[in-house]
Design an enzyme around this catalytic site. Structure first.
Site, PDB file in Angstrom:
ATOM      1  N   CYS A   8      -1.543 -34.776   1.632  1.00 56.19           N
ATOM      2  CA  CYS A   8      -1.889 -36.107   2.111  1.00 56.19           C
ATOM      3  C   CYS A   8      -1.111 -37.133   1.297  1.00 56.19           C
ATOM      4  CB  CYS A   8      -3.391 -36.330   1.939  1.00 56.19           C
ATOM      5  SG  CYS A   8      -3.973 -37.934   2.500  1.00 56.19           S
ATOM      6  N   HIS A  36      -6.539 -34.085  10.784  1.00 56.79           N
ATOM      7  CA  HIS A  36      -6.425 -34.743   9.480  1.00 56.79           C
ATOM      8  C   HIS A  36      -6.495 -36.266   9.649  1.00 56.79           C
ATOM      9  CE1 HIS A  36      -4.548 -34.982   5.330  1.00 56.79           C
ATOM     10  NE2 HIS A  36      -4.259 -36.184   5.802  1.00 56.79           N
ATOM     11  N   GLU A  37      -5.718 -36.802  10.598  1.00 52.00           N
ATOM     12  CA  GLU A  37      -5.693 -38.258  10.794  1.00 52.00           C
ATOM     13  C   GLU A  37      -7.027 -38.763  11.333  1.00 52.00           C
ATOM     14  OE1 GLU A  37      -3.428 -39.786   9.268  1.00 52.00           O
ATOM     15  OE2 GLU A  37      -2.156 -38.033   9.001  1.00 52.00           O
ATOM     16  N   HIS A  74      -9.386 -39.152   8.487  1.00 52.89           N
ATOM     17  CA  HIS A  74      -9.164 -40.378   7.708  1.00 52.89           C
ATOM     18  C   HIS A  74      -9.970 -41.536   8.282  1.00 52.89           C
ATOM     19  CE1 HIS A  74      -6.355 -39.675   4.509  1.00 52.89           C
ATOM     20  NE2 HIS A  74      -5.469 -39.089   5.305  1.00 52.89           N
TER      21      HIS A  74
END
Length: 179
Positions: free
Chosen positions: A104, A146-147, A150
């Site tokens: 990241c 993953h995004e 976030h």
């Protein structure tokens, strides 16, 4: 021949938030204004992602607590996927769960084996407010998940448990960027 401008060509590179920054650990707000400020943010996200040699970047990683991310990411067949999603929703995950190395830009220089599905579908909108559906497999599916994490206030470290989590946290404590 390429049509249109290169993403990020008109953006500015912004400082990246690092693990521990409060904006990285809070759920981001829905975008309600699809105007020029949003378009400029997407350009800045691309410029920042490219400058940092990343494959994806969420708005909260540059201090903007809104639901937007950009990506320029290959899948496992090395097919390039390039785009952005405003107000993304991870609507489907499937296939098999794969533990693979994950890093990241907000934890620079570190990575850990993180479990993710190898198929993912995200829906949302473009900067123009048009509906979009993005389907990913392999590494690109990992990027989409993953995004989306976030924007929910999670980083990949939050998905780790036990020995893997302790090892990563020791590496964070020794990292030159850690406060």
């Amino acid at each position: 021949m390429r049509q249109g401008s290169i993403p990020g060509a008109h953006g500015r590179v912004r400082p990246l938030g690092l693990l521990g920054d409060p904006v990285l650990h809070a759920r981001c707000a829905e975008v309600t204004d699809f105007g020029p400020e949003l378009a400029a943010l997407v350009e800045d996200l691309f410029a920042t992602m490219y400058a940092a040699h990343g494959v994806g970047l969420a708005a909260n990683q540059v201090g903007e607590a809104v639901r937007v991310f950009v990506y320029d990411c290959p899948d496992d067949e090395d097919e390039r996927h390039l785009g952005h999603v405003v107000n993304p929703r991870l609507v489907e995950t499937g296939g098999v769960v794969v533990r693979g190395p994950e890093g990241c830009l907000s934890l620079p220089g570190l990575e850990a084996g993180t479990e993710r599905y190898d198929e993912a579908v995200v829906t949302g909108f473009t900067v123009a407010g048009e509906p979009v559906t993005v389907r990913g497999t392999g590494f690109f599916a990992r990027c989409l998940q993953h995004e989306c994490d976030h924007l929910e206030g999670r980083v990949y470290a939050d998905r780790l448990t036990g020995r893997r989590h302790r090892k990563l946290m020791r590496q964070v404590a020794r990292a030159s960027w850690h406060r």
